[in-house]
Design a protein around this motif. Sequence first.
Motif, PDB file in Angstrom:
ATOM      1  N   LEU A  64       1.476   8.386   0.766  1.00 16.34           N
ATOM      2  CA  LEU A  64       2.877   8.137   1.100  1.00 16.34           C
ATOM      3  C   LEU A  64       3.612   7.197   0.149  1.00 16.34           C
ATOM      4  O   LEU A  64       4.831   7.211   0.110  1.00 16.34           O
ATOM      5  N   SER A  65       2.880   6.363  -0.582  1.00 14.60           N
ATOM      6  CA  SER A  65       3.531   5.274  -1.303  1.00 14.60           C
ATOM      7  C   SER A  65       3.079   5.149  -2.750  1.00 14.60           C
ATOM      8  O   SER A  65       1.976   5.549  -3.104  1.00 14.60           O
ATOM      9  N   THR A  66       3.947   4.553  -3.540  1.00  9.40           N
ATOM     10  CA  THR A  66       3.614   4.095  -4.885  1.00  9.40           C
ATOM     11  C   THR A  66       3.147   2.657  -4.756  1.00  9.40           C
ATOM     12  O   THR A  66       3.732   1.866  -4.008  1.00  9.40           O
ATOM     13  N   GLU A  67       2.091   2.310  -5.506  1.00 11.34           N
ATOM     14  CA  GLU A  67       1.597   0.931  -5.499  1.00 11.34           C
ATOM     15  C   GLU A  67       1.797   0.345  -6.890  1.00 11.34           C
ATOM     16  O   GLU A  67       1.453   0.965  -7.890  1.00 11.34           O
ATOM     17  N   VAL A  68       2.377  -0.845  -6.917  1.00 10.74           N
ATOM     18  CA  VAL A  68       2.678  -1.530  -8.171  1.00 10.74           C
ATOM     19  C   VAL A  68       1.896  -2.842  -8.189  1.00 10.74           C
ATOM     20  O   VAL A  68       1.933  -3.600  -7.216  1.00 10.74           O
ATOM     21  N   GLY A  88      -4.591  -7.734 -18.453  1.00  9.30           N
ATOM     22  CA  GLY A  88      -4.525  -9.183 -18.407  1.00  9.30           C
ATOM     23  C   GLY A  88      -3.228  -9.696 -17.826  1.00  9.30           C
ATOM     24  O   GLY A  88      -2.319  -8.929 -17.473  1.00  9.30           O
ATOM     25  N   ARG A  89      -3.141 -11.016 -17.760  1.00  8.55           N
ATOM     26  CA  ARG A  89      -1.967 -11.720 -17.239  1.00  8.55           C
ATOM     27  C   ARG A  89      -0.694 -11.148 -17.856  1.00  8.55           C
ATOM     28  O   ARG A  89      -0.607 -10.959 -19.061  1.00  8.55           O
ATOM     29  N   GLY A  90       0.274 -10.858 -16.990  1.00  8.19           N
ATOM     30  CA  GLY A  90       1.544 -10.302 -17.441  1.00  8.19           C
ATOM     31  C   GLY A  90       1.568  -8.793 -17.496  1.00  8.19           C
ATOM     32  O   GLY A  90       2.608  -8.200 -17.733  1.00  8.19           O
ATOM     33  N   GLY A  91       0.428  -8.146 -17.240  1.00 10.16           N
ATOM     34  CA  GLY A  91       0.366  -6.685 -17.282  1.00 10.16           C
ATOM     35  C   GLY A  91       0.826  -6.060 -15.970  1.00 10.16           C
ATOM     36  O   GLY A  91       0.691  -6.648 -14.894  1.00 10.16           O
ATOM     37  N   LEU A  92       1.368  -4.863 -16.081  1.00  9.99           N
ATOM     38  CA  LEU A  92       1.898  -4.124 -14.932  1.00  9.99           C
ATOM     39  C   LEU A  92       1.179  -2.786 -14.837  1.00  9.99           C
ATOM     40  O   LEU A  92       0.970  -2.105 -15.848  1.00  9.99           O
ATOM     41  N   VAL A  93       0.816  -2.398 -13.621  1.00  9.04           N
ATOM     42  CA  VAL A  93       0.190  -1.104 -13.356  1.00  9.04           C
ATOM     43  C   VAL A  93       0.978  -0.442 -12.234  1.00  9.04           C
ATOM     44  O   VAL A  93       1.216  -1.054 -11.191  1.00  9.04           O
ATOM     45  N   VAL A  94       1.385   0.812 -12.445  1.00  8.72           N
ATOM     46  CA  VAL A  94       2.113   1.579 -11.442  1.00  8.72           C
ATOM     47  C   VAL A  94       1.257   2.787 -11.076  1.00  8.72           C
ATOM     48  O   VAL A  94       0.898   3.581 -11.949  1.00  8.72           O
ATOM     49  N   VAL A  95       0.943   2.922  -9.793  1.00  5.58           N
ATOM     50  CA  VAL A  95       0.084   3.999  -9.307  1.00  5.58           C
ATOM     51  C   VAL A  95       0.897   4.873  -8.347  1.00  5.58           C
ATOM     52  O   VAL A  95       1.190   4.456  -7.224  1.00  5.58           O
ATOM     53  N   PRO A  96       1.279   6.090  -8.784  1.00  9.00           N
ATOM     54  CA  PRO A  96       2.070   6.963  -7.911  1.00  9.00           C
ATOM     55  C   PRO A  96       1.239   7.534  -6.758  1.00  9.00           C
ATOM     56  O   PRO A  96       0.002   7.508  -6.815  1.00  9.00           O
ATOM     57  N   LEU A 116       2.810  -4.498  -4.698  1.00  7.24           N
ATOM     58  CA  LEU A 116       3.978  -4.004  -3.978  1.00  7.24           C
ATOM     59  C   LEU A 116       3.718  -2.555  -3.620  1.00  7.24           C
ATOM     60  O   LEU A 116       3.323  -1.760  -4.487  1.00  7.24           O
ATOM     61  N   LEU A 117       3.902  -2.196  -2.368  1.00 12.43           N
ATOM     62  CA  LEU A 117       3.728  -0.831  -1.894  1.00 12.43           C
ATOM     63  C   LEU A 117       5.082  -0.333  -1.415  1.00 12.43           C
ATOM     64  O   LEU A 117       5.710  -0.964  -0.560  1.00 12.43           O
ATOM     65  N   THR A 118       5.545   0.785  -1.990  1.00 15.29           N
ATOM     66  CA  THR A 118       6.856   1.290  -1.618  1.00 15.29           C
ATOM     67  C   THR A 118       6.850   2.804  -1.492  1.00 15.29           C
ATOM     68  O   THR A 118       6.348   3.473  -2.391  1.00 15.29           O
ATOM     69  N   PRO A 119       7.364   3.379  -0.405  1.00 21.01           N
ATOM     70  CA  PRO A 119       7.813   2.644   0.780  1.00 21.01           C
ATOM     71  C   PRO A 119       6.652   1.904   1.422  1.00 21.01           C
ATOM     72  O   PRO A 119       5.496   2.229   1.202  1.00 21.01           O
ATOM     73  N   GLY A 120       7.012   0.940   2.226  1.00 20.26           N
ATOM     74  CA  GLY A 120       6.010   0.087   2.838  1.00 20.26           C
ATOM     75  C   GLY A 120       5.263   0.774   3.969  1.00 20.26           C
ATOM     76  O   GLY A 120       5.780   1.690   4.607  1.00 20.26           O
ATOM     77  N   VAL A 121       4.041   0.341   4.166  1.00 21.37           N
ATOM     78  CA  VAL A 121       3.199   0.775   5.275  1.00 21.37           C
ATOM     79  C   VAL A 121       2.697  -0.507   5.937  1.00 21.37           C
ATOM     80  O   VAL A 121       2.258  -1.423   5.243  1.00 21.37           O
ATOM     81  N   VAL A 122       2.772  -0.582   7.245  1.00 20.56           N
ATOM     82  CA  VAL A 122       2.297  -1.767   7.950  1.00 20.56           C
ATOM     83  C   VAL A 122       0.791  -1.863   7.709  1.00 20.56           C
ATOM     84  O   VAL A 122       0.033  -0.988   8.120  1.00 20.56           O
ATOM     85  N   ARG A 123       0.348  -2.931   6.993  1.00 20.26           N
ATOM     86  CA  ARG A 123      -1.063  -3.017   6.602  1.00 20.26           C
ATOM     87  C   ARG A 123      -1.684  -4.405   6.767  1.00 20.26           C
ATOM     88  O   ARG A 123      -2.829  -4.594   6.401  1.00 20.26           O
ATOM     89  N   PHE A 124      -0.988  -5.379   7.300  1.00 20.31           N
ATOM     90  CA  PHE A 124      -1.582  -6.710   7.407  1.00 20.31           C
ATOM     91  C   PHE A 124      -2.854  -6.695   8.256  1.00 20.31           C
ATOM     92  O   PHE A 124      -3.836  -7.370   7.926  1.00 20.31           O
ATOM     93  N   ASP A 125      -2.888  -5.928   9.359  1.00 15.37           N
ATOM     94  CA  ASP A 125      -4.101  -5.874  10.175  1.00 15.37           C
ATOM     95  C   ASP A 125      -5.255  -5.264   9.385  1.00 15.37           C
ATOM     96  O   ASP A 125      -6.410  -5.648   9.569  1.00 15.37           O
ATOM     97  N   TYR A 126      -4.948  -4.340   8.510  1.00 11.53           N
ATOM     98  CA  TYR A 126      -5.956  -3.737   7.638  1.00 11.53           C
ATOM     99  C   TYR A 126      -6.572  -4.809   6.733  1.00 11.53           C
ATOM    100  O   TYR A 126      -7.788  -4.921   6.628  1.00 11.53           O
ATOM    101  N   PHE A 127      -5.717  -5.622   6.089  1.00 11.21           N
ATOM    102  CA  PHE A 127      -6.206  -6.694   5.219  1.00 11.21           C
ATOM    103  C   PHE A 127      -6.991  -7.742   6.004  1.00 11.21           C
ATOM    104  O   PHE A 127      -7.994  -8.274   5.520  1.00 11.21           O
ATOM    105  N   ARG A 128      -6.531  -8.064   7.206  1.00  9.98           N
ATOM    106  CA  ARG A 128      -7.259  -9.035   8.033  1.00  9.98           C
ATOM    107  C   ARG A 128      -8.670  -8.529   8.333  1.00  9.98           C
ATOM    108  O   ARG A 128      -9.643  -9.288   8.267  1.00  9.98           O
ATOM    109  N   GLN A 129      -8.784  -7.237   8.664  1.00 11.16           N
ATOM    110  CA  GLN A 129     -10.096  -6.672   8.969  1.00 11.16           C
ATOM    111  C   GLN A 129     -10.975  -6.627   7.720  1.00 11.16           C
ATOM    112  O   GLN A 129     -12.171  -6.901   7.791  1.00 11.16           O
ATOM    113  N   LEU A 130     -10.391  -6.301   6.560  1.00  9.56           N
ATOM    114  CA  LEU A 130     -11.162  -6.348   5.314  1.00  9.56           C
ATOM    115  C   LEU A 130     -11.713  -7.753   5.070  1.00  9.56           C
ATOM    116  O   LEU A 130     -12.841  -7.913   4.602  1.00  9.56           O
ATOM    117  N   GLY A 131     -10.921  -8.768   5.382  1.00  8.01           N
ATOM    118  CA  GLY A 131     -11.382 -10.143   5.245  1.00  8.01           C
ATOM    119  C   GLY A 131     -12.563 -10.429   6.163  1.00  8.01           C
ATOM    120  O   GLY A 131     -13.544 -11.060   5.747  1.00  8.01           O
TER     121      GLY A 131
END
Length: 161
Positions: A64-68, A88-96, A116-131
């Motif tokens: 659903l989203s592009t990740e930057v 390295g530092r200052g580099g940008l990666v765009v993943v469609p 940055l994920l756009t459009p956004g997907v509610v994912r904080f609970d996902y990251f909490r569980q990964l932690g």
Amino acid sequence: MATEVTATARPLVVHEQDVEAVPLPGGGRFVLLEDSLRTAGLLGANRLVLPAGADGTRPHCHHLSTEVFYVLGGTMEFLLHGELTAVGRGGLVVVPPGSVHAFGAAADGPAEFFALLTPGVVRFDYFRQLGRIARGEAGWDSMDDLHGAHDVHFQGGPAWR
């Protein structure tokens, strides 16, 4: 041509003292900035700090989203279409959408990026569980019902570097 934004989207300011940090082993952490709720789904944003050589995730894609990714410090290794690329530092990666990718910190030191994920997907609970999993508080199978709901679709096994 300007992109129309929904009437419920409003400017957003997130201060460092107001964010949640999810601790990871070795001094790593997810820094949860925006879960797409306050931006009416326009984007999701977080920072990830990884110790030297640590994997961030195994190969996956988002439908659903592009990740930057913007590398804030150190060197990140990205798997992009089967090729390992150091950024390295200052580099940008765009993943469609649909592009298989993985990432982790290079072996020579810790690394940090802004995602940055756009459009956004509610994912904080996902990251909490990964932690919780990374800290040994839960097993990987606890994620079984979360991947599809958070638009994370794994491609292959965990080994990629």
